[in-house]
Motif scaffolding. Structure first.
Motif, PDB file in Angstrom:
ATOM      1  N   ASP A  65      19.792  43.103  -3.354  1.00  0.00           N
ATOM      2  CA  ASP A  65      18.628  44.421  -4.005  1.00  0.00           C
ATOM      3  C   ASP A  65      17.703  44.145  -5.137  1.00  0.00           C
ATOM      4  O   ASP A  65      17.375  43.478  -5.326  1.00  0.00           O
ATOM      5  CB  ASP A  65      19.904  45.754  -4.398  1.00  0.00           C
ATOM      6  CG  ASP A  65      20.060  46.091  -3.469  1.00  0.00           C
ATOM      7  OD1 ASP A  65      18.731  45.839  -2.616  1.00  0.00           O
ATOM      8  OD2 ASP A  65      20.973  46.684  -2.814  1.00  0.00           O
ATOM      9  N   ASN A  66      19.396  43.439  -6.406  1.00  0.00           N
ATOM     10  CA  ASN A  66      18.953  43.050  -8.366  1.00  0.00           C
ATOM     11  C   ASN A  66      19.889  41.622  -8.479  1.00  0.00           C
ATOM     12  O   ASN A  66      20.963  41.833  -7.868  1.00  0.00           O
ATOM     13  CB  ASN A  66      18.786  44.089  -9.269  1.00  0.00           C
ATOM     14  CG  ASN A  66      18.192  45.036  -9.147  1.00  0.00           C
ATOM     15  OD1 ASN A  66      16.922  45.024  -8.582  1.00  0.00           O
ATOM     16  ND2 ASN A  66      18.669  46.426  -9.116  1.00  0.00           N
ATOM     17  N   ILE A  67      19.215  40.557  -9.413  1.00  0.00           N
ATOM     18  CA  ILE A  67      20.639  39.610  -9.390  1.00  0.00           C
ATOM     19  C   ILE A  67      20.269  39.652 -11.184  1.00  0.00           C
ATOM     20  O   ILE A  67      18.308  39.625 -11.706  1.00  0.00           O
ATOM     21  CB  ILE A  67      19.470  38.279  -8.547  1.00  0.00           C
ATOM     22  CG1 ILE A  67      19.389  38.628  -7.566  1.00  0.00           C
ATOM     23  CG2 ILE A  67      20.040  36.938  -9.549  1.00  0.00           C
ATOM     24  CD1 ILE A  67      18.034  38.113  -7.240  1.00  0.00           C
ATOM     25  N   HIS A  80      14.402  41.007  -8.928  1.00  0.00           N
ATOM     26  CA  HIS A  80      14.449  42.232  -7.822  1.00  0.00           C
ATOM     27  C   HIS A  80      13.306  41.076  -6.780  1.00  0.00           C
ATOM     28  O   HIS A  80      11.818  40.581  -7.090  1.00  0.00           O
ATOM     29  CB  HIS A  80      13.820  43.031  -7.866  1.00  0.00           C
ATOM     30  CG  HIS A  80      13.414  43.501  -6.164  1.00  0.00           C
ATOM     31  ND1 HIS A  80      14.704  43.959  -6.083  1.00  0.00           N
ATOM     32  CD2 HIS A  80      12.919  43.729  -5.313  1.00  0.00           C
ATOM     33  CE1 HIS A  80      14.439  44.745  -4.473  1.00  0.00           C
ATOM     34  NE2 HIS A  80      13.108  45.183  -4.275  1.00  0.00           N
ATOM     35  N   LEU A  81      13.659  40.108  -6.043  1.00  0.00           N
ATOM     36  CA  LEU A  81      13.131  39.831  -4.923  1.00  0.00           C
ATOM     37  C   LEU A  81      12.291  40.333  -3.688  1.00  0.00           C
ATOM     38  O   LEU A  81      12.805  41.616  -3.943  1.00  0.00           O
ATOM     39  CB  LEU A  81      14.184  38.935  -3.793  1.00  0.00           C
ATOM     40  CG  LEU A  81      15.029  37.876  -4.697  1.00  0.00           C
ATOM     41  CD1 LEU A  81      15.693  37.232  -3.710  1.00  0.00           C
ATOM     42  CD2 LEU A  81      13.974  36.976  -5.187  1.00  0.00           C
ATOM     43  N   GLY A 106       8.708  37.338  -6.337  1.00  0.00           N
ATOM     44  CA  GLY A 106       9.875  38.456  -7.427  1.00  0.00           C
ATOM     45  C   GLY A 106       9.359  39.475  -8.595  1.00  0.00           C
ATOM     46  O   GLY A 106       8.038  38.553  -8.825  1.00  0.00           O
ATOM     47  N   THR A 107      10.470  40.150  -8.936  1.00  0.00           N
ATOM     48  CA  THR A 107       9.712  41.274  -9.780  1.00  0.00           C
ATOM     49  C   THR A 107      10.744  40.141 -10.653  1.00  0.00           C
ATOM     50  O   THR A 107      11.888  40.655 -10.721  1.00  0.00           O
ATOM     51  CB  THR A 107       9.840  42.732  -9.540  1.00  0.00           C
ATOM     52  OG1 THR A 107       8.170  42.349  -8.739  1.00  0.00           O
ATOM     53  CG2 THR A 107       9.108  43.393 -10.860  1.00  0.00           C
ATOM     54  N   LEU A 108      10.196  40.216 -12.086  1.00  0.00           N
ATOM     55  CA  LEU A 108      11.778  39.932 -13.543  1.00  0.00           C
ATOM     56  C   LEU A 108      11.162  41.224 -14.691  1.00  0.00           C
ATOM     57  O   LEU A 108       9.730  41.576 -14.585  1.00  0.00           O
ATOM     58  CB  LEU A 108      10.941  38.895 -14.130  1.00  0.00           C
ATOM     59  CG  LEU A 108      12.398  38.685 -14.766  1.00  0.00           C
ATOM     60  CD1 LEU A 108      13.616  37.931 -14.528  1.00  0.00           C
ATOM     61  CD2 LEU A 108      11.798  37.633 -15.664  1.00  0.00           C
ATOM     62  N   THR A 109      12.014  41.743 -14.543  1.00  0.00           N
ATOM     63  CA  THR A 109      12.046  42.748 -15.474  1.00  0.00           C
ATOM     64  C   THR A 109      13.333  42.454 -16.844  1.00  0.00           C
ATOM     65  O   THR A 109      13.950  42.627 -16.768  1.00  0.00           O
ATOM     66  CB  THR A 109      12.903  43.819 -15.030  1.00  0.00           C
ATOM     67  OG1 THR A 109      12.066  44.742 -13.585  1.00  0.00           O
ATOM     68  CG2 THR A 109      12.431  45.094 -15.868  1.00  0.00           C
ATOM     69  N   ALA A 110      12.339  42.912 -18.059  1.00  0.00           N
ATOM     70  CA  ALA A 110      12.626  42.409 -19.182  1.00  0.00           C
ATOM     71  C   ALA A 110      12.347  42.749 -20.322  1.00  0.00           C
ATOM     72  O   ALA A 110      11.711  43.930 -19.777  1.00  0.00           O
ATOM     73  CB  ALA A 110      11.701  41.574 -19.957  1.00  0.00           C
TER      74      ALA A 110
END
Length: 132
Positions: A65-67, A80-81, A106-110
């Protein structure tokens, strides 16, 4: 499954309020929120894997789910892939020793620039390939 290329989001600043950096399965990059993408020679691209299976094998991939990725100067961001190319599930079209190439976006949330320290963010993930 053989890893060929790690996912990379390139260089960016999270800006005042943060947001996301999105790498599509075909390699395009977009941002949301206050994220500012930089073109500083640091490449961005999807993860690429190769799967060796008989032609006609149905492949599906299970992804976490989330890394959480840890920063070289502290802090963390969440990965998130997303979608794959070819889209899942798919049939392999080549026979071994040839391999089917799979790209994963993927989506990188910062968070904001106050909570997301500058630096290099790294981590790892495992995916499961189901063959039918």
């Amino acid at each position: 499954m053989i890893p060929v290329q790690n996912i990379s989001f390139g260089a960016f600043s999270p800006g005042i309020s943060g947001g996301t950096v999105i790498i599509s399965e075909n390699g395009s990059r977009s941002v949301t929120g206050s994220v500012i993408p930089f073109n500083m020679g640091i490449q961005y691209h999807p993860a690429i894997f190769e799967i060796e299976a008989p032609a006609g094998t149905i492949i599906s991939i299970l992804m976490p789910d989330n890394i959480i990725l840890s920063g070289s100067n502290g802090g963390s961001v969440t990965l998130h892939l997303d979608k794959t190319e070819p889209a899942m599930p798919f049939n392999t079209t080549v026979s071994p020793p040839e391999r089917t190439r799979v790209s994963i976006g993927g989506t990188l949330t910062a968070g904001s620039s106050m909570t997301t320290a500058p630096g290099t963010y790294t981590g790892s993930f495992s995916i499961t390939v189901n063959q039918e």
